[in-house]
Design a protein around this motif. Structure first.
Motif, PDB file in Angstrom:
ATOM      1  N   SER A   1       0.828  -1.213   0.000  1.00 53.01           N
ATOM      2  CA  SER A   1       0.000   0.000   0.000  1.00 53.01           C
ATOM      3  C   SER A   1       0.859   1.258   0.000  1.00 53.01           C
ATOM      4  CB  SER A   1      -0.915   0.015   1.221  1.00 53.01           C
ATOM      5  OG  SER A   1      -1.723  -1.129   1.246  1.00 53.01           O
ATOM      6  N   VAL A   2       1.860   1.288   0.851  1.00 53.05           N
ATOM      7  CA  VAL A   2       2.748   2.453   0.904  1.00 53.05           C
ATOM      8  C   VAL A   2       3.515   2.587  -0.407  1.00 53.05           C
ATOM      9  CG1 VAL A   2       4.792   3.405   2.049  1.00 53.05           C
ATOM     10  CG2 VAL A   2       2.927   2.476   3.407  1.00 53.05           C
TER      11      VAL A   2
ATOM     12  N   LEU B   1       2.401   6.409  -7.023  1.00 50.04           N
ATOM     13  CA  LEU B   1       1.427   7.350  -7.593  1.00 50.04           C
ATOM     14  C   LEU B   1       1.836   8.798  -7.345  1.00 50.04           C
ATOM     15  CD1 LEU B   1      -1.949   5.576  -6.769  1.00 50.04           C
ATOM     16  CD2 LEU B   1      -0.828   5.801  -8.987  1.00 50.04           C
ATOM     17  N   PHE B   2       2.387   9.073  -6.172  1.00 46.64           N
ATOM     18  CA  PHE B   2       2.880  10.409  -5.881  1.00 46.64           C
ATOM     19  C   PHE B   2       4.027  10.772  -6.831  1.00 46.64           C
ATOM     20  CE2 PHE B   2       5.560  13.351  -3.330  1.00 46.64           C
ATOM     21  CZ  PHE B   2       4.652  14.389  -3.218  1.00 46.64           C
TER      22      PHE B   2
ATOM     23  N   ALA C   1       1.222   4.044  -3.037  1.00 43.49           N
ATOM     24  CA  ALA C   1       0.968   5.465  -2.791  1.00 43.49           C
ATOM     25  C   ALA C   1       2.170   6.323  -3.190  1.00 43.49           C
ATOM     26  CB  ALA C   1       0.629   5.686  -1.319  1.00 43.49           C
TER      27      ALA C   1
ATOM     28  N   GLY D   1       8.814   4.079  -4.750  1.00 46.01           N
ATOM     29  CA  GLY D   1       7.494   3.435  -4.710  1.00 46.01           C
ATOM     30  C   GLY D   1       7.490   2.100  -5.418  1.00 46.01           C
TER      31      GLY D   1
END
Length: 132
Positions: free
Chosen positions: A58-59, A65-66, A62, A95
């Motif tokens: 999940s991290v 995507l950032f 995220a 990521g």
């Protein structure tokens, strides 16, 4: 009844109670060890087993995507373009690294669970046949 002699430090504990204290400490060490699953055979839920890799995935997603957003900002905005061009790929790679690590971690846990189930089954068979 015989009264136990006092110890030189002034405490009135008998040698037997000192032995109990040391044995209690040893059992506490076994209980508080990291591998409690070896000592307890209670089944764990799926979330207890897979929560760490799910959090890492999940991290990672995220942050990835950032990184995509920051990289696309370098194409859209003209001011601070160099900052976006440096930070965007860094977040993309970080990521992606976390995402891949989490996705690889899940099959490793599944394989360990299967091996643990096999070894528990073999141990029960061994104890069944050799304890007769």
């Amino acid at each position: 009844m015989e009264i136990p002699p006092k110890s030189p430090d002034g405490s009135e504990k008998s040698p037997q109670s000192k032995e109990l204290l040391t044995s209690n400490t040893a059992s506490t060490l076994c209980i508080s060890s990291r591998s409690e699953s070896v000592w307890t055979s209670a089944s764990r839920s799926k979330w207890d087993i897979y929560h760490k890799p799910v959090i890492v995935v999940s991290v990672g997603a995220a942050v990835f995507l950032f990184g995509i957003v920051i990289t696309s900002l370098s194409c859209i905005q003209t001011e601070n373009k160099n900052v976006y061009k440096m930070c965007g790929p860094a977040f993309l790679s970080l990521g992606l690294m976390l995402l891949v690590c989490g996705l690889v971690w899940i099959p490793i846990i599944r394989k360990k669970q299967k091996q643990r189930q096999k070894s528990q089954f073999l141990q029960s068979l061994k104890s069944f046949f050799f304890n007769r």
